[in-house]
Scaffold this active site. Sequence first.
Site, PDB file in Angstrom:
ATOM      1  N   PRO A 198       0.849  -1.188   0.000  1.00 49.83           N
ATOM      2  CA  PRO A 198       0.000   0.000   0.000  1.00 49.83           C
ATOM      3  C   PRO A 198       0.890   1.246   0.000  1.00 49.83           C
ATOM      4  O   PRO A 198       1.949   1.250   0.633  1.00 49.83           O
ATOM      5  CB  PRO A 198      -0.795  -0.128   1.301  1.00 49.83           C
ATOM      6  CG  PRO A 198      -0.009  -1.055   2.164  1.00 49.83           C
ATOM      7  CD  PRO A 198       0.799  -1.937   1.247  1.00 49.83           C
ATOM      8  N   ALA A 200       1.734   4.182   3.538  1.00 51.12           N
ATOM      9  CA  ALA A 200       1.184   3.392   4.638  1.00 51.12           C
ATOM     10  C   ALA A 200       2.272   2.910   5.596  1.00 51.12           C
ATOM     11  O   ALA A 200       2.041   2.035   6.424  1.00 51.12           O
ATOM     12  CB  ALA A 200       0.413   2.206   4.075  1.00 51.12           C
ATOM     13  N   SER A 247       6.895   1.799   0.598  1.00 49.38           N
ATOM     14  CA  SER A 247       6.591   1.627  -0.833  1.00 49.38           C
ATOM     15  C   SER A 247       7.534   2.437  -1.724  1.00 49.38           C
ATOM     16  O   SER A 247       7.979   1.940  -2.761  1.00 49.38           O
ATOM     17  CB  SER A 247       5.134   1.974  -1.130  1.00 49.38           C
ATOM     18  OG  SER A 247       4.888   3.322  -0.815  1.00 49.38           O
ATOM     19  N   ASP A 276      14.857   3.132   5.572  1.00 49.28           N
ATOM     20  CA  ASP A 276      13.936   2.383   4.697  1.00 49.28           C
ATOM     21  C   ASP A 276      14.670   1.829   3.478  1.00 49.28           C
ATOM     22  O   ASP A 276      14.579   0.628   3.170  1.00 49.28           O
ATOM     23  CB  ASP A 276      12.782   3.285   4.205  1.00 49.28           C
ATOM     24  CG  ASP A 276      11.795   3.618   5.296  1.00 49.28           C
ATOM     25  OD1 ASP A 276      12.089   3.346   6.474  1.00 49.28           O
ATOM     26  OD2 ASP A 276      10.720   4.171   4.983  1.00 49.28           O
TER      27      ASP A 276
HETATM   28  C1  MEV Z   1      10.048   5.768   8.257  1.00 55.27           C
HETATM   29  O1  MEV Z   1       9.959   4.389   7.940  1.00 55.27           O
HETATM   30  C2  MEV Z   1      10.957   5.966   9.439  1.00 55.27           C
HETATM   31  C3  MEV Z   1      11.108   7.404   9.896  1.00 55.27           C
HETATM   32  O2  MEV Z   1      11.989   7.366  11.011  1.00 55.27           O
HETATM   33  C4  MEV Z   1      11.690   8.290   8.829  1.00 55.27           C
HETATM   34  C5  MEV Z   1      13.136   7.970   8.513  1.00 55.27           C
HETATM   35  O3  MEV Z   1      13.835   7.398   9.324  1.00 55.27           O
HETATM   36  O4  MEV Z   1      13.558   8.366   7.432  1.00 55.27           O
HETATM   37  C6  MEV Z   1       9.798   7.994  10.358  1.00 55.27           C
END
Ligand code: MEV
Length: 320
Positions: A101, A104, A108, A152
């Site tokens: 998704p 979300a 993605s 990520d």
């Molecule tokens: C996003 O999956 C994780 C966050 O800590 C943003 C990041 O680390 O880039 C919210």
Amino acid sequence: MPAISSSAPGKVILCGEHAVVYGIPAIALPVFKVSTTAKVFAHPLFEPGNVHINAPAIALDDSLTSLEQGHPLKIAIDLVMRELGVDHIPSCEIRISTTLPVSAGLGSSASVTVALVRAVSTYLGHPLADEIVNQIAYEIEKLHHGSPSGIDNTVITYGTPVFFELGKTIEYLKIASPFTLIIADTGIKSSTGAAVAGMRERWNADPTLYNTIFNEIGSLTLKIRKYLEEGSIEDMGKTMTENHKLLQRIGVSNDELDILVKSALASGAWGAKLSGGGLGGNMIALVHPEISLEVSQALLRAGAKNTITTVIPSSSGVRL
Ligand code: MEV
């Protein structure tokens, strides 16, 4: 029509989201139950240099040249070409399909970039090394999310559980015993970039308060690492729930996520927390495998729009 195909998984954050942007360690896991596939079909009969992109998840079905200059897919392809020192791509159609998704919290954007970069570089005859794929994916994450930590793109590129700390060498995590996670979607789309930017505003207003909370989150990440290494899964659950409470305090949860966390715990989960940018998107619950169906049903009754049950396998701490 020969096709080249590359895939990339989604991800969840077990502990440390947001704090990781401020230099605190975090733990992320790849999730292979959801994935993106990029396929390149050579079309020698197309006009020379005609590259067509089809990506239904973002309603895109157009030629590469017609995308606006700053389009993330266009920039990703440009970066691959620059890396390989090529100035044109033989005519082709690129099809990107994903079961993740969008907006979300499951990664993605990074999943799409990693699959695309791998497929295009392979089509050009030189599959890029993971380090370069990761660097390109990080550049594209900046376009999507402003000032991301890079966690990520890293977990998705390497496809291995990671202990991630900004500016440090990536550590692959040892996981002593497999465990079951339920990923439940609030159905609320949430931009990670907006969540990270909102967090930055709050941090600017009171850095002392938020740094204190981020440090507490960092201690939880270290505990979770230890529990993973020892196979102390139940203890890990409690620590995940503590992480959720701190995520509430920094303002990145919302009612829908809190309701799902409560429902998971009430139906017997060992622990639960939001995962990713928050303010919508997905939460994760750690459960005994025998009650996964029950917890999943409870989450759906509590408002989850979808649930995914996945087993995170044990791992040696060395990349698979
Ligand atoms: C996003 O999956 C994780 C966050 O800590 C943003 C990041 O680390 O880039 C919210």
